[in-house]
Design a protein around this motif. Structure first.
Motif, short mmCIF file in Angstrom:
data_model
loop_
_atom_site.label_atom_id
_atom_site.label_comp_id
_atom_site.label_asym_id
_atom_site.label_seq_id
_atom_site.Cartn_x
_atom_site.Cartn_y
_atom_site.Cartn_z
N SER A 223 0.85 -1.20 -0.01
CA SER A 223 0.07 -0.21 -0.04
C SER A 223 0.69 1.29 -0.04
O SER A 223 1.93 1.53 0.82
CB SER A 223 -0.87 0.05 1.25
OG SER A 223 -1.66 1.19 1.31
N ASN A 235 -8.22 -1.52 -11.04
CA ASN A 235 -9.29 -2.50 -10.37
C ASN A 235 -10.61 -1.58 -10.07
O ASN A 235 -11.74 -2.16 -10.29
CB ASN A 235 -8.81 -3.11 -8.99
CG ASN A 235 -8.03 -4.36 -9.49
OD1 ASN A 235 -7.93 -4.85 -10.65
ND2 ASN A 235 -6.93 -4.64 -8.74
N ASP A 248 -12.63 -9.82 -7.67
CA ASP A 248 -11.75 -9.45 -6.89
C ASP A 248 -10.96 -10.42 -6.35
O ASP A 248 -10.69 -10.85 -5.27
CB ASP A 248 -11.87 -8.19 -6.07
CG ASP A 248 -10.65 -7.71 -5.55
OD1 ASP A 248 -9.58 -7.95 -5.91
OD2 ASP A 248 -10.90 -6.66 -4.99
N ARG A 250 -7.83 -10.91 -6.40
CA ARG A 250 -6.51 -10.53 -5.49
C ARG A 250 -6.78 -10.09 -3.97
O ARG A 250 -6.30 -10.75 -2.84
CB ARG A 250 -6.31 -9.17 -6.04
CG ARG A 250 -5.13 -8.64 -5.04
CD ARG A 250 -4.91 -6.73 -5.56
NE ARG A 250 -3.92 -6.20 -4.87
CZ ARG A 250 -4.40 -5.83 -3.74
NH1 ARG A 250 -5.60 -5.88 -3.54
NH2 ARG A 250 -3.64 -5.03 -2.82
N ARG A 251 -8.04 -9.68 -3.71
CA ARG A 251 -8.54 -9.43 -2.46
C ARG A 251 -8.83 -10.89 -1.67
O ARG A 251 -8.49 -11.00 -0.61
CB ARG A 251 -9.86 -8.76 -2.32
CG ARG A 251 -10.52 -8.42 -1.20
CD ARG A 251 -10.15 -7.27 -0.49
NE ARG A 251 -8.87 -7.68 0.34
CZ ARG A 251 -7.77 -6.71 0.56
NH1 ARG A 251 -7.65 -6.00 -0.28
NH2 ARG A 251 -6.90 -7.24 1.30
N TYR A 252 -9.40 -11.85 -2.39
CA TYR A 252 -9.63 -13.12 -1.82
C TYR A 252 -8.39 -13.94 -1.56
O TYR A 252 -8.29 -14.43 -0.22
CB TYR A 252 -10.44 -14.01 -2.83
CG TYR A 252 -10.96 -15.37 -2.33
CD1 TYR A 252 -12.08 -15.50 -1.42
CD2 TYR A 252 -10.10 -16.30 -2.47
CE1 TYR A 252 -12.47 -16.78 -1.16
CE2 TYR A 252 -10.43 -17.65 -1.75
CZ TYR A 252 -11.47 -17.85 -1.24
OH TYR A 252 -11.82 -19.24 -0.55
N ASP A 255 -7.02 -12.22 1.60
CA ASP A 255 -7.75 -12.51 2.97
C ASP A 255 -7.73 -13.84 3.28
O ASP A 255 -7.83 -14.32 4.48
CB ASP A 255 -9.23 -11.79 2.83
CG ASP A 255 -9.12 -10.23 2.77
OD1 ASP A 255 -8.09 -9.82 3.13
OD2 ASP A 255 -10.05 -9.82 2.28
N ASP A 276 -1.34 -5.00 2.35
CA ASP A 276 -2.25 -5.34 1.50
C ASP A 276 -1.85 -5.77 0.11
O ASP A 276 -2.40 -5.22 -1.00
CB ASP A 276 -3.29 -3.87 1.44
CG ASP A 276 -4.52 -4.30 0.53
OD1 ASP A 276 -5.34 -5.22 0.79
OD2 ASP A 276 -4.84 -3.50 -0.23
N THR A 277 -1.19 -6.95 0.24
CA THR A 277 -0.57 -7.44 -1.05
C THR A 277 -0.60 -8.81 -0.56
O THR A 277 -0.60 -9.30 0.46
CB THR A 277 0.58 -6.81 -1.41
OG1 THR A 277 1.11 -7.16 -2.70
CG2 THR A 277 1.93 -7.08 -0.56
N SER A 300 -11.79 -18.49 -5.56
CA SER A 300 -12.37 -17.15 -5.72
C SER A 300 -13.29 -17.09 -7.05
O SER A 300 -14.51 -16.64 -6.92
CB SER A 300 -11.55 -16.19 -5.89
OG SER A 300 -12.18 -14.84 -5.79
#
Length: 332
Positions: A223, A235, A248, A250-252, A255, A276-277, A300
């Protein structure tokens, strides 16, 4: 009609139509075409694991076709999908199958050396099957065309059109579109959303079943970094344009990727997640997922497919991948 002007349908509209008894043409779900770059081609760690291959385990009755090509930018994937045809300047087509230099009349820096396209050159009422090749990257890209079969020499006037036929057999199929990372690398981020829209417009059914996958960050792009900001903007634009068709992953993976693979976070993983990567235990080289990362990516996507009722036949949980965490010595 411009590429951003074609009619589209929300998930609610599509589901309502699909549930009805009308004869509106809709995408076939027994075949799933996966368009993209090296993140779709996969297998960087030589385990044989790619996200399309993992989808076949979750959708055993669906034919999943991996059409990812390493290095491809958004523009190049759109060309390969037949969504962007290339108009060429004047040249002489040799009688034999040797290559000849050609100049497409398109302006972009969204090129990567070594991309090839199999298709058809249309000159007036005649067509010539052949291969178009990019021979250098960047805004000064050079191109060659070689016909597939020998014939007579042809003086090709300016305005002849080359159409890539690689995706023609799949335009009525359920399509996954993963592009953008190479466009950021090669300096034409603004092309990402328009090229995805062009691909969507190219799909033939009135009711189009497609999903647009997120652009990922490198593990080192936390970030606040320059490329993190670029990826976030790309995105956000894809999500705003395609709504609930945007996945998304990437988010999945950030997390849930470790937990769905039964992996315990290392200190480096914890640091990456805080930034956040994507955690390094899920990455092969800092950008491409390893076998665990691709499995999480596929989960995902599978969740997005099944939540829409777009699966054909059985749906299964994607089994655990075997082996230890694999990373490259070039990890960054």
């Amino acid at each position: 009609m411009g590429i951003l002007d074609a009619p589209s349908y929300s998930r609610a509209q599509t589901d309502a139509k699909i549930a009805g008894a009308d004869a509106t043409p809709r995408s076939t779900t027994s075949v799933l075409g996966c368009l993209g770059d090296s993140l779709t081609a996969g297998n960087q760690d030589s385990t044989g694991v790619t996200y399309p291959q993992q989808l076949t385990l979750g959708l055993p009755d669906v034919t999943v076709v991996n059409l990812g090509v390493a290095g491809a930018t958004a523009t190049e994937v759109a060309i390969r999908a037949g969504a962007v045809d290339l108009t060429l300047g004047a040249f002489t087509l040799p009688a034999d199958t040797s290559s000849v230099s050609v100049v497409p009349t398109i302006s972009t820096t969204d090129w990567h050396a070594g991309q090839t396209y199999t298709g058809v050159l249309t000159v007036g009422g005649a067509t010539y099957a052949g291969t178009l090749t990019e021979t250098s990257p960047g805004g000064s890209a050079t191109w060659t065309f070689a016909r597939s079969s020998a014939g007579s020499s042809v003086n090709v006037p300016a305005g002849a059109v080359f159409h890539c036929t690689a995706y023609d057999a799949y335009i009525d199929k359920f399509t996954l579109i993963e592009v953008g990372r190479n466009s950021i690398i090669f300096g034409d981020q603004a092309k990402i959303t328009p090229m995805v829209q062009a691909i969507v417009n190219r799909l033939s059914p009135t009711l189009k079943r497609y999903l647009v996958l997120a652009v990922p960050t490198r593990t080192a792009e936390g970030s606040g970094s320059t490329n993190y900001t670029k990826v976030a903007a790309a995105n956000a634009d894809l999500a705003a344009t395609f709504g609930d068709r945007f996945v998304d992953w990437r988010r999945y993976v950030i997390d849930n990727g470790l937990s769905v693979n039964g992996l315990t976070a290392s200190s480096d993983d914890t640091t990456a997640i805080a930034a956040d990567t994507i955690p390094p235990s899920l990455s092969y080289d800092g950008l491409h997922p390893n076998q665990f990362g691709y499995r999480a990516m596929a989960i995902s996507v599978l969740n997005a497919i099944t939540s829409r009722g777009w699966s054909s036949g059985r749906v299964k949980s994607i089994p655990s991948v075997k082996g230890s965490i694999i990373t490259s010595d070039a990890f960054t």
